[in-house]
Design a protein around this motif. Structure first.
Motif, PDB file in Angstrom:
ATOM      1  N   LYS A 179     -38.055  24.476  -6.084  1.00 40.39           N
ATOM      2  CA  LYS A 179     -36.803  23.718  -6.145  1.00 40.39           C
ATOM      3  C   LYS A 179     -36.196  23.537  -4.755  1.00 40.39           C
ATOM      4  CE  LYS A 179     -32.940  25.669  -7.478  1.00 40.39           C
ATOM      5  NZ  LYS A 179     -31.891  26.297  -8.320  1.00 40.39           N
ATOM      6  N   TRP A 180     -36.046  24.641  -4.018  1.00 41.34           N
ATOM      7  CA  TRP A 180     -35.395  24.550  -2.711  1.00 41.34           C
ATOM      8  C   TRP A 180     -36.242  23.820  -1.678  1.00 41.34           C
ATOM      9  CZ3 TRP A 180     -30.451  25.174  -2.158  1.00 41.34           C
ATOM     10  CH2 TRP A 180     -29.751  26.035  -2.997  1.00 41.34           C
ATOM     11  N   SER A 181     -37.538  24.061  -1.673  1.00 43.87           N
ATOM     12  CA  SER A 181     -38.392  23.388  -0.687  1.00 43.87           C
ATOM     13  C   SER A 181     -38.429  21.884  -0.945  1.00 43.87           C
ATOM     14  CB  SER A 181     -39.809  23.968  -0.715  1.00 43.87           C
ATOM     15  OG  SER A 181     -40.403  23.799  -1.982  1.00 43.87           O
ATOM     16  N   THR A 182     -38.358  21.486  -2.223  1.00 41.69           N
ATOM     17  CA  THR A 182     -38.297  20.063  -2.543  1.00 41.69           C
ATOM     18  C   THR A 182     -37.008  19.447  -2.009  1.00 41.69           C
ATOM     19  OG1 THR A 182     -39.618  20.422  -4.542  1.00 41.69           O
ATOM     20  CG2 THR A 182     -38.405  18.358  -4.392  1.00 41.69           C
ATOM     21  N   LEU A 183     -35.915  20.165  -2.086  1.00 41.47           N
ATOM     22  CA  LEU A 183     -34.647  19.662  -1.556  1.00 41.47           C
ATOM     23  C   LEU A 183     -34.711  19.510  -0.037  1.00 41.47           C
ATOM     24  CD1 LEU A 183     -32.069  21.667  -3.702  1.00 41.47           C
ATOM     25  CD2 LEU A 183     -32.789  19.296  -3.982  1.00 41.47           C
ATOM     26  N   PHE A 184     -35.306  20.485   0.647  1.00 43.66           N
ATOM     27  CA  PHE A 184     -35.485  20.353   2.096  1.00 43.66           C
ATOM     28  C   PHE A 184     -36.343  19.125   2.404  1.00 43.66           C
ATOM     29  CE2 PHE A 184     -34.298  24.911   2.533  1.00 43.66           C
ATOM     30  CZ  PHE A 184     -33.433  24.801   3.606  1.00 43.66           C
ATOM     31  N   LYS A 185     -37.391  18.929   1.613  1.00 42.86           N
ATOM     32  CA  LYS A 185     -38.277  17.787   1.818  1.00 42.86           C
ATOM     33  C   LYS A 185     -37.542  16.471   1.575  1.00 42.86           C
ATOM     34  CE  LYS A 185     -42.033  15.566   2.544  1.00 42.86           C
ATOM     35  NZ  LYS A 185     -42.560  15.470   3.917  1.00 42.86           N
ATOM     36  N   ILE A 186     -36.713  16.429   0.547  1.00 46.19           N
ATOM     37  CA  ILE A 186     -35.954  15.210   0.252  1.00 46.19           C
ATOM     38  C   ILE A 186     -35.028  14.862   1.408  1.00 46.19           C
ATOM     39  CG2 ILE A 186     -34.076  14.346  -1.213  1.00 46.19           C
ATOM     40  CD1 ILE A 186     -35.564  15.628  -3.588  1.00 46.19           C
ATOM     41  N   MET A 187     -34.437  15.874   2.027  1.00 51.15           N
ATOM     42  CA  MET A 187     -33.600  15.630   3.200  1.00 51.15           C
ATOM     43  C   MET A 187     -34.397  14.951   4.303  1.00 51.15           C
ATOM     44  SD  MET A 187     -31.282  19.100   3.416  1.00 51.15           S
ATOM     45  CE  MET A 187     -30.519  18.614   4.968  1.00 51.15           C
ATOM     46  N   ARG A 188     -35.649  15.376   4.488  1.00 50.54           N
ATOM     47  CA  ARG A 188     -36.506  14.744   5.504  1.00 50.54           C
ATOM     48  C   ARG A 188     -36.817  13.298   5.140  1.00 50.54           C
ATOM     49  NH1 ARG A 188     -41.552  18.455   5.728  1.00 50.54           N
ATOM     50  NH2 ARG A 188     -42.302  16.917   7.236  1.00 50.54           N
ATOM     51  N   GLY A 237     -28.483  23.905   7.208  1.00 50.52           N
ATOM     52  CA  GLY A 237     -29.695  23.350   6.624  1.00 50.52           C
ATOM     53  C   GLY A 237     -29.948  21.932   7.095  1.00 50.52           C
ATOM     54  N   PHE A 238     -28.880  21.137   7.185  1.00 50.37           N
ATOM     55  CA  PHE A 238     -29.005  19.757   7.662  1.00 50.37           C
ATOM     56  C   PHE A 238     -29.432  19.712   9.120  1.00 50.37           C
ATOM     57  CE2 PHE A 238     -26.964  16.105   9.783  1.00 50.37           C
ATOM     58  CZ  PHE A 238     -27.641  15.068   9.136  1.00 50.37           C
ATOM     59  N   LEU A 239     -28.769  20.510   9.972  1.00 50.05           N
ATOM     60  CA  LEU A 239     -29.112  20.537  11.403  1.00 50.05           C
ATOM     61  C   LEU A 239     -30.532  21.054  11.617  1.00 50.05           C
ATOM     62  CD1 LEU A 239     -25.772  21.868  12.941  1.00 50.05           C
ATOM     63  CD2 LEU A 239     -26.661  19.521  13.010  1.00 50.05           C
ATOM     64  N   PHE A 240     -30.927  22.019  10.784  1.00 54.16           N
ATOM     65  CA  PHE A 240     -32.296  22.543  10.855  1.00 54.16           C
ATOM     66  C   PHE A 240     -33.312  21.421  10.644  1.00 54.16           C
ATOM     67  CE2 PHE A 240     -35.727  23.711   7.853  1.00 54.16           C
ATOM     68  CZ  PHE A 240     -36.557  24.416   8.719  1.00 54.16           C
ATOM     69  N   ILE A 241     -33.089  20.604   9.618  1.00 52.23           N
ATOM     70  CA  ILE A 241     -34.012  19.504   9.332  1.00 52.23           C
ATOM     71  C   ILE A 241     -34.025  18.478  10.460  1.00 52.23           C
ATOM     72  CG2 ILE A 241     -34.325  17.474   7.850  1.00 52.23           C
ATOM     73  CD1 ILE A 241     -35.478  20.019   6.675  1.00 52.23           C
ATOM     74  N   VAL A 242     -32.842  18.112  10.948  1.00 55.57           N
ATOM     75  CA  VAL A 242     -32.754  17.099  12.012  1.00 55.57           C
ATOM     76  C   VAL A 242     -33.494  17.557  13.267  1.00 55.57           C
ATOM     77  CG1 VAL A 242     -31.166  15.945  13.615  1.00 55.57           C
ATOM     78  CG2 VAL A 242     -30.592  16.085  11.186  1.00 55.57           C
ATOM     79  N   LEU A 243     -33.280  18.801  13.677  1.00 54.25           N
ATOM     80  CA  LEU A 243     -33.924  19.292  14.893  1.00 54.25           C
ATOM     81  C   LEU A 243     -35.405  19.555  14.680  1.00 54.25           C
ATOM     82  CD1 LEU A 243     -31.155  21.561  16.418  1.00 54.25           C
ATOM     83  CD2 LEU A 243     -32.159  19.521  17.425  1.00 54.25           C
ATOM     84  N   GLN A 244     -35.773  20.012  13.494  1.00 57.26           N
ATOM     85  CA  GLN A 244     -37.199  20.207  13.202  1.00 57.26           C
ATOM     86  C   GLN A 244     -37.933  18.874  13.296  1.00 57.26           C
ATOM     87  OE1 GLN A 244     -39.149  22.686  12.902  1.00 57.26           O
ATOM     88  NE2 GLN A 244     -40.940  21.940  11.798  1.00 57.26           N
TER      89      GLN A 244
END
Length: 338
Positions: free
Chosen positions: A208-217, A90-97
């Motif tokens: 809930k999950w999409s907000t967490l992905f967004k917070i990572m960004r 999930g972390f690598l997905f966000i970084v590369l996206q």
């Protein structure tokens, strides 16, 4: 103080009333949900009957502060153990996206003959968190106010289009896969409000999950602003720099937006201290009302005339960026098996 409250009240009250009406309508339309109804009803009213400038400060307050507090309260409903389920993938997905979005959007901007500063603002705004990222990046790359205003408008336009289309695309491509749907929505959309509104069209779990992905960004904003500043020092010539007037004052800046720090603190408390169940329940209830009121305000503030006034060239840029982001998010979801 009384003057400030008096200026905020009209827009705040209208936003809350739209939220109440949306909750009532949602009783008969539960599959759509109050959050979705709130933003759509807000868009309808904001572009027809509710265009008075007296509403501006209150809707702006509702859009920003209520949504920020909603994110802080969200921390009491999740734990770091929950976040860890996203894993390294999930972390690598966000970084590369984010990285490929920045490179791709900048490349498109340069090919369309936009300035380097305009291209960087568009890249950062779409990759990180919309208007907030643009405001943080602009001084570092010496972008002027006109460029900043144009790109904020453009990013909001693109975000609105994707906000309304991604839920259908996510459920079509990834049926019954909440985490994958969340990765698509949280990994693509520009602002927190757009993420919440879009995810609300799918399910509470996806919110809930999409907000967490967004917070990572959003947490990556520190790295992005630093990198853009270094790039600007090397690549942007003196002729593209902004001429600032007046005296500048140095302000202490937090490394992250305050509400992300607040989210992390509340999440930390919830992770390591056993709280009464009622705390999570009340936090969720208040967060939901703040969220729906903020989404109503976002809808009320969306002015389509302003969007189309930017011109065809800007609109084409926005469409190309949107297509790029969707292609990239599908690619990285496949690569990392989110």
């Amino acid at each position: 103080m009384k003057i400030i409250v008096r200026e905020i009240l009209p827009g705040l009250i209208l936003s809350f009333l739209v939220a109440v009406v949306s909750k009532i309508i949602a009783i008969w339309l539960p599959s759509i949900g109050a959050a979705t109804i709130a933003i759509l009803l807000g868009i309808l009213l904001g572009n027809t009957f509710c265009q008075s400038s007296i509403l501006n400060k209150g809707t702006k307050f509702s859009e920003s502060h209520l949504l920020e507090w909603s994110i802080v309260l969200l921390g009491f409903t999740v734990t770091f153990q929950t976040i860890s389920k996203m894993g390294i993938n999930g972390f690598l997905f966000i970084v590369l996206q984010m990285t490929t979005t920045i490179i791709g959007v900048y490349f498109i901007g340069q090919k369309m003959a936009f300035s380097k500063t305009t291209s960087l603002l568009m890249a950062g705004g779409n990759a990180v968190c919309g208007s907030s990222a643009i405001a943080a990046i602009a001084p570092e790359i010496r972008a002027n106010d006109e460029e900043k205003g144009q790109i904020i408008t453009l990013v909001n336009l693109l975000g609105t289009i994707l906000m309304l289309t991604l839920p259908f695309l996510a459920t079509f491509l990834y049926p019954e896969q909440a985490l994958t749907q969340s990765a698509m929505i949280g990994g693509t959309l520009q602002s927190v409000g757009q993420v919440v509104a879009s995810a609300s069209m799918v399910s509470g779990e996806v919110v809930k999950w999409s907000t967490l992905f967004k917070i990572m960004r959003i947490m990556m904003i520190v790295v992005v602003v630093f990198a853009f500043g270094k790039f600007a020092d090397k690549k942007i010539p003196q002729s593209e720099e902004t001429v600032f007037h007046g005296h500048e004052t140095k302000k202490i800046k937090l490394p992250l937006p305050w509400y992300i720090i607040g989210f992390l603190i509340s999440c930390l408390i919830n992770s390591f201290i056993t709280l009464m169940p009622q705390i999570a329940e009340y936090a969720h209830l208040i967060s939901t009302w703040f969220e729906i009121t903020a989404l109503a305000a976002i809808g009320l503030r969306l002015n389509f005339k302003r969007f189309f006034a930017e011109g065809l060239r800007f609109l084409v840029y926005a469409i190309l960026v949107g297509v790029l982001q969707v292609v990239l998010v599908v690619l990285w979801i496949f690569v990392f098996k989110i």
